[in-house]
Design an enzyme around this catalytic site. Sequence first.
Site, PDB file in Angstrom:
ATOM      1  N   GLY A 148       0.824  -1.192   0.000  1.00 55.36           N
ATOM      2  CA  GLY A 148       0.000   0.000   0.000  1.00 55.36           C
ATOM      3  C   GLY A 148       0.866   1.253   0.000  1.00 55.36           C
ATOM      4  O   GLY A 148       2.072   1.202   0.268  1.00 55.36           O
ATOM      5  N   CYS A 149       0.245   2.388  -0.294  1.00 55.52           N
ATOM      6  CA  CYS A 149       0.998   3.637  -0.398  1.00 55.52           C
ATOM      7  C   CYS A 149       1.500   4.123   0.962  1.00 55.52           C
ATOM      8  O   CYS A 149       2.695   4.403   1.128  1.00 55.52           O
ATOM      9  CB  CYS A 149       0.155   4.708  -1.086  1.00 55.52           C
ATOM     10  SG  CYS A 149      -1.526   4.878  -0.435  1.00 55.52           S
ATOM     11  N   TYR A 150       0.621   4.222   1.942  1.00 52.01           N
ATOM     12  CA  TYR A 150       1.061   4.624   3.281  1.00 52.01           C
ATOM     13  C   TYR A 150       2.103   3.658   3.850  1.00 52.01           C
ATOM     14  O   TYR A 150       3.118   4.082   4.412  1.00 52.01           O
ATOM     15  CB  TYR A 150      -0.129   4.719   4.229  1.00 52.01           C
ATOM     16  CG  TYR A 150      -0.961   5.966   4.110  1.00 52.01           C
ATOM     17  CD1 TYR A 150      -0.410   7.235   4.271  1.00 52.01           C
ATOM     18  CD2 TYR A 150      -2.334   5.882   3.877  1.00 52.01           C
ATOM     19  CE1 TYR A 150      -1.191   8.376   4.182  1.00 52.01           C
ATOM     20  CE2 TYR A 150      -3.134   7.018   3.788  1.00 52.01           C
ATOM     21  CZ  TYR A 150      -2.551   8.270   3.949  1.00 52.01           C
ATOM     22  OH  TYR A 150      -3.335   9.395   3.860  1.00 52.01           O
ATOM     23  N   THR A 152       4.265   1.840   2.271  1.00 51.73           N
ATOM     24  CA  THR A 152       5.546   2.002   1.581  1.00 51.73           C
ATOM     25  C   THR A 152       6.359   3.134   2.201  1.00 51.73           C
ATOM     26  O   THR A 152       7.532   2.972   2.557  1.00 51.73           O
ATOM     27  CB  THR A 152       5.326   2.265   0.081  1.00 51.73           C
ATOM     28  OG1 THR A 152       4.727   1.107  -0.518  1.00 51.73           O
ATOM     29  CG2 THR A 152       6.635   2.577  -0.625  1.00 51.73           C
ATOM     30  N   ALA A 153       5.735   4.291   2.347  1.00 53.19           N
ATOM     31  CA  ALA A 153       6.437   5.440   2.927  1.00 53.19           C
ATOM     32  C   ALA A 153       6.843   5.168   4.372  1.00 53.19           C
ATOM     33  O   ALA A 153       7.957   5.503   4.796  1.00 53.19           O
ATOM     34  CB  ALA A 153       5.551   6.683   2.847  1.00 53.19           C
TER      35      ALA A 153
END
EC number: 1.2.1.38
Length: 345
Positions: A148-150, A152-153
């Site tokens: 997911g995007c969150y 990953t960061a």
Amino acid sequence: MKAAIIGATGYGGAELVRILHQHDYIKQYSVYTSSQVGMKFSESYPQFNQITNEQLKEIDIDKISEEVDVVFMATPSGISNELTPKIFERGLTVIDLSGDLRFKDQDVYETWYKKKASPKDVLQKAVYGLTEINREIVKDAKLIANPGCYPTATILGLYPLLKNVKVDLDSIIIDAKSGASGAGRKASLATSYCEVNENFRIYKVNEHQHIPEIEQALKTVNPELGPIKFNTHLVPMTRGIMATIYCKPLNKMTEKSLRDLYQDFYQNDTFVRVREVGNYPSTKEVYGSNYCDIGITYDERTGWVTIVSVIDNLMKGAAGQAVQNLNVMLGIDEGTGLYGPPLFP
């Protein structure tokens, strides 16, 4: 290779088209949808006019299996868990951008996503495709759960510290923000212009579905990790994620030693850029790219570490990461099709 993109009319699907169109090893790609069958892809996304003449096709598993080598699932959660097992059993490589394959525990998925989980045997075969952390097992994978995007960061921001430094695990706080494209292309009141413009809002307080994904990944480096404190905010912008992470090491550090730790950890990772001491990234500086930029600092007065991690949610947080995983699986240059610099301003 020949590729298929299922769910091509979403933002993640469109980014995949943009990347694969200039990918040296993709001979041909086809686009599939359940909502706009028969339309030209460029009718849905006019920026592709005279660039691609691909027509949006109906999702036919048997036909797809005969025509392509790799399938990108760019569908909303709850769809891949039905389609992916049928595609995978036909011998195709599948890279799933939804959340349907990210959890080994079916109960966790069903609790947080409120949908029926994928079959257990499929989940056990799926590799969590955060390339920088799992590169070696991605190489031999045939089924990828794209992060997911969150997560990953957040994971890229925290992983080097948890792996190398003893941290008060109860001190970890993740304060994350995202642009409106993270909610997808489907119209909704929450992401309409009048609701988003000149507004800043917290959402899914203490219940975001990416919480268990982050915990699952970080427990691989520190099994003693308990529940994390993670909340998300909607920012009036189109793209980008910033995760500002706070935690307290058990022993004193220096600013230089902290920065050196991160620099050493990511020295061979093309798409993670560690900032110099005192320099912190903004979302615009990774816009349209596959980079994750990280700025870090240690406050000697309080003894706390602050980590700032930024990505483009549609690239490193979705389509770019998916293609990076494909490149690793193919054994080619990891940055093939992804070396374009960020867009600015």
